[in-house]
Design a protein around this motif. Sequence first.
Motif, PDB file in Angstrom:
ATOM      1  N   GLN A  15      -9.992  58.551  -6.780  1.00 20.63           N
ATOM      2  CA  GLN A  15     -11.337  59.115  -6.977  1.00 20.63           C
ATOM      3  C   GLN A  15     -12.173  58.926  -5.715  1.00 20.63           C
ATOM      4  O   GLN A  15     -11.730  58.315  -4.738  1.00 20.63           O
ATOM      5  CB  GLN A  15     -12.032  58.450  -8.177  1.00 20.63           C
ATOM      6  N   ILE A  17     -14.228  58.769  -2.316  1.00 16.36           N
ATOM      7  CA  ILE A  17     -13.978  59.098  -0.906  1.00 16.36           C
ATOM      8  C   ILE A  17     -12.474  59.263  -0.641  1.00 16.36           C
ATOM      9  O   ILE A  17     -12.053  60.190   0.057  1.00 16.36           O
ATOM     10  CB  ILE A  17     -14.578  58.004   0.002  1.00 16.36           C
ATOM     11  N   ASP A  36      -3.304  53.794  -5.676  1.00 15.89           N
ATOM     12  CA  ASP A  36      -4.507  53.330  -6.388  1.00 15.89           C
ATOM     13  C   ASP A  36      -4.091  52.426  -7.539  1.00 15.89           C
ATOM     14  O   ASP A  36      -3.027  52.593  -8.119  1.00 15.89           O
ATOM     15  CB  ASP A  36      -5.305  54.522  -6.936  1.00 15.89           C
ATOM     16  N   CYS A  63      -0.823  50.776  -7.561  1.00 21.10           N
ATOM     17  CA  CYS A  63      -0.709  49.586  -6.718  1.00 21.10           C
ATOM     18  C   CYS A  63      -2.057  48.903  -6.589  1.00 21.10           C
ATOM     19  O   CYS A  63      -3.067  49.555  -6.320  1.00 21.10           O
ATOM     20  CB  CYS A  63      -0.212  50.035  -5.334  1.00 21.10           C
ATOM     21  N   ASP A  64      -2.076  47.596  -6.784  1.00 22.63           N
ATOM     22  CA  ASP A  64      -3.261  46.801  -6.480  1.00 22.63           C
ATOM     23  C   ASP A  64      -3.127  46.357  -5.024  1.00 22.63           C
ATOM     24  O   ASP A  64      -2.250  45.552  -4.690  1.00 22.63           O
ATOM     25  CB  ASP A  64      -3.305  45.590  -7.427  1.00 22.63           C
ATOM     26  N   VAL A  65      -3.985  46.892  -4.159  1.00 25.11           N
ATOM     27  CA  VAL A  65      -3.834  46.618  -2.719  1.00 25.11           C
ATOM     28  C   VAL A  65      -4.023  45.137  -2.372  1.00 25.11           C
ATOM     29  O   VAL A  65      -3.621  44.698  -1.296  1.00 25.11           O
ATOM     30  CB  VAL A  65      -4.789  47.478  -1.852  1.00 25.11           C
ATOM     31  N   ASN A  91      -8.749  52.699   2.498  1.00 24.22           N
ATOM     32  CA  ASN A  91     -10.041  53.111   1.947  1.00 24.22           C
ATOM     33  C   ASN A  91     -10.446  52.311   0.701  1.00 24.22           C
ATOM     34  O   ASN A  91     -11.637  52.132   0.456  1.00 24.22           O
ATOM     35  CB  ASN A  91      -9.966  54.615   1.617  1.00 24.22           C
ATOM     36  N   TYR A 151     -20.303  41.956   0.192  1.00 19.81           N
ATOM     37  CA  TYR A 151     -19.847  43.318   0.524  1.00 19.81           C
ATOM     38  C   TYR A 151     -20.128  43.574   2.004  1.00 19.81           C
ATOM     39  O   TYR A 151     -19.273  44.060   2.746  1.00 19.81           O
ATOM     40  CB  TYR A 151     -20.600  44.332  -0.359  1.00 19.81           C
ATOM     41  N   LYS A 155     -17.476  44.287   5.101  1.00 15.55           N
ATOM     42  CA  LYS A 155     -17.496  45.532   5.885  1.00 15.55           C
ATOM     43  C   LYS A 155     -17.725  45.244   7.379  1.00 15.55           C
ATOM     44  O   LYS A 155     -17.210  45.968   8.239  1.00 15.55           O
ATOM     45  CB  LYS A 155     -18.554  46.483   5.334  1.00 15.55           C
ATOM     46  N   VAL A 186     -22.684  57.238  -0.501  1.00 20.32           N
ATOM     47  CA  VAL A 186     -21.905  58.431  -0.848  1.00 20.32           C
ATOM     48  C   VAL A 186     -21.882  58.572  -2.370  1.00 20.32           C
ATOM     49  O   VAL A 186     -21.755  57.568  -3.088  1.00 20.32           O
ATOM     50  CB  VAL A 186     -20.455  58.318  -0.307  1.00 20.32           C
ATOM     51  N   THR A 188     -20.361  58.635  -5.270  1.00 19.70           N
ATOM     52  CA  THR A 188     -19.081  58.337  -5.940  1.00 19.70           C
ATOM     53  C   THR A 188     -19.338  57.323  -7.062  1.00 19.70           C
ATOM     54  O   THR A 188     -20.403  56.696  -7.106  1.00 19.70           O
ATOM     55  CB  THR A 188     -18.063  57.708  -4.957  1.00 19.70           C
TER      56      THR A 188
HETATM   57  P1  NAD Z   1     -14.902  54.464  -5.831  1.00 19.49           P
HETATM   58  O1  NAD Z   1     -15.141  53.260  -6.693  1.00 19.49           O
HETATM   59  O2  NAD Z   1     -15.390  55.762  -6.304  1.00 19.49           O
HETATM   60  O3  NAD Z   1     -13.353  54.600  -5.501  1.00 19.49           O
HETATM   61  C1  NAD Z   1     -12.602  53.494  -5.065  1.00 19.49           C
HETATM   62  C2  NAD Z   1     -11.149  53.685  -5.458  1.00 19.49           C
HETATM   63  O4  NAD Z   1     -10.452  52.527  -5.004  1.00 19.49           O
HETATM   64  C3  NAD Z   1     -10.949  53.768  -6.973  1.00 19.49           C
HETATM   65  O5  NAD Z   1     -10.056  54.820  -7.286  1.00 19.49           O
HETATM   66  C4  NAD Z   1     -10.364  52.417  -7.339  1.00 19.49           C
HETATM   67  O6  NAD Z   1      -9.490  52.450  -8.452  1.00 19.49           O
HETATM   68  C5  NAD Z   1      -9.636  52.052  -6.053  1.00 19.49           C
HETATM   69  N1  NAD Z   1      -9.451  50.618  -5.924  1.00 19.49           N
HETATM   70  C6  NAD Z   1     -10.385  49.648  -6.031  1.00 19.49           C
HETATM   71  N2  NAD Z   1      -9.815  48.448  -5.912  1.00 19.49           N
HETATM   72  C7  NAD Z   1      -8.491  48.664  -5.719  1.00 19.49           C
HETATM   73  C8  NAD Z   1      -7.375  47.810  -5.550  1.00 19.49           C
HETATM   74  N3  NAD Z   1      -7.489  46.474  -5.573  1.00 19.49           N
HETATM   75  N4  NAD Z   1      -6.155  48.367  -5.368  1.00 19.49           N
HETATM   76  C9  NAD Z   1      -6.010  49.710  -5.371  1.00 19.49           C
HETATM   77  N5  NAD Z   1      -7.021  50.562  -5.548  1.00 19.49           N
HETATM   78  C10 NAD Z   1      -8.253  50.042  -5.722  1.00 19.49           C
HETATM   79  O7  NAD Z   1     -15.537  54.104  -4.431  1.00 19.49           O
HETATM   80  P2  NAD Z   1     -15.780  55.012  -3.127  1.00 19.49           P
HETATM   81  O8  NAD Z   1     -17.225  55.190  -2.979  1.00 19.49           O
HETATM   82  O9  NAD Z   1     -14.891  56.178  -3.099  1.00 19.49           O
HETATM   83  O10 NAD Z   1     -15.348  53.949  -2.027  1.00 19.49           O
HETATM   84  C11 NAD Z   1     -14.253  54.115  -1.148  1.00 19.49           C
HETATM   85  C12 NAD Z   1     -14.492  53.233   0.070  1.00 19.49           C
HETATM   86  O11 NAD Z   1     -15.679  53.680   0.733  1.00 19.49           O
HETATM   87  C13 NAD Z   1     -14.724  51.765  -0.265  1.00 19.49           C
HETATM   88  O12 NAD Z   1     -14.115  50.962   0.707  1.00 19.49           O
HETATM   89  C14 NAD Z   1     -16.235  51.635  -0.192  1.00 19.49           C
HETATM   90  O13 NAD Z   1     -16.639  50.320   0.089  1.00 19.49           O
HETATM   91  C15 NAD Z   1     -16.532  52.587   0.954  1.00 19.49           C
HETATM   92  N6  NAD Z   1     -17.917  53.063   1.015  1.00 19.49           N
HETATM   93  C16 NAD Z   1     -18.487  53.665  -0.070  1.00 19.49           C
HETATM   94  C17 NAD Z   1     -19.801  54.082   0.036  1.00 19.49           C
HETATM   95  C18 NAD Z   1     -20.514  54.727  -1.128  1.00 19.49           C
HETATM   96  O14 NAD Z   1     -21.755  54.751  -1.115  1.00 19.49           O
HETATM   97  N7  NAD Z   1     -19.815  55.305  -2.105  1.00 19.49           N
HETATM   98  C19 NAD Z   1     -20.515  53.907   1.232  1.00 19.49           C
HETATM   99  C20 NAD Z   1     -19.887  53.308   2.309  1.00 19.49           C
HETATM  100  C21 NAD Z   1     -18.581  52.888   2.191  1.00 19.49           C
END
Ligand code: NAD
Length: 265
Positions: A15, A17, A36, A63-65, A91, A151, A155, A186, A188
């Motif tokens: 899901q 990004i 994921d 997969c749990d990363v 990501n 967090y 980062k 973003v 999401t």
């Molecule tokens: P999201 O929660 O919508 O998606 C994250 C995805 O990562 C999910 O599908 C989740 O199941 C998966 N995930 C989480 N932990 C996991 C694990 N241990 N193993 C495998 N998969 C795992 O979040 P997003 O907004 O798409 O975030 C993606 C990246 O972008 C993240 O690193 C987040 O910190 C970064 N980010 C997000 C934003 C924002 O505002 N959305 C801004 C800057 C950076």
Amino acid sequence: MHLKDKVALVTGAAQGIGNACAQALLEKGCKVGLVDQNAEAGKESKDNFDKQFDTQRTIFIPCDVSDEGQLKDAFKKVFEHFGRLDIVVNNAGINNENNWEITVQVNLISVIRGTYIGLEYMKTENGGNGGAIVNVSSIAGLVPAPYQPVYCASKHGVIGFTRSIAGASKEKNYGVRINTICPGYVNTPILQTIEKEENMGQYLEFKENLQALMKFYGLLPPPLIAEGLIKILEDDTLNGEVMKITKGQGIHFHEYSPLPTPSDK
Ligand code: NAD
């Protein structure tokens, strides 16, 4: 890098990004390993891609990363399934100030590990084809985030690690470019976590402040982050760069002043 027929592994691809990045890579002709921990969303996203692209172009790997064995297995599966690996997008990330150790584990340690495993498959000295690794950080990797201190630390760590390992990769002629992307807010599902005690812990009381910040800075669409990713992948001159993506300035790069080196004397 010319992206057609290249093989990419994207973590957190079910899901948000990661999913938008997988979509953009597929549109460019890549094959993508969707990694994921959310099996249900992962399968749904694979089904969605199967409606648009040849089913052979994607595999979903639950997969749990943060589990070293699972992450290594996921890379092995992608490599064995497609026969090569050219691109890694580390990501997957979470927002959890309550159980903050897991935030460091997922957002920083797993990104470091994903980079090292990716290098093992891609670096030319191991017989790899070279390639590119992109680690997803955040604007919170460059400025303080008072209601999300861990967090923010995770980062910042991603940026320090990525800039440093990019230098090492260049010095060692690995043939692998390593860069980071720092998006602003973003649109999401992760944003919903700011309303939950289980995620925010002692900072839940600042929920409205965070909502006001999001309103002030605005929310970016996930495909814009994917556009930044493609830009990094296609431009072979970029290594150790910190790409920022914001509502005000769009896709641009953070500029650092050059550090003095021993050869300056
Ligand atoms: P999201 O929660 O919508 O998606 C994250 C995805 O990562 C999910 O599908 C989740 O199941 C998966 N995930 C989480 N932990 C996991 C694990 N241990 N193993 C495998 N998969 C795992 O979040 P997003 O907004 O798409 O975030 C993606 C990246 O972008 C993240 O690193 C987040 O910190 C970064 N980010 C997000 C934003 C924002 O505002 N959305 C801004 C800057 C950076």
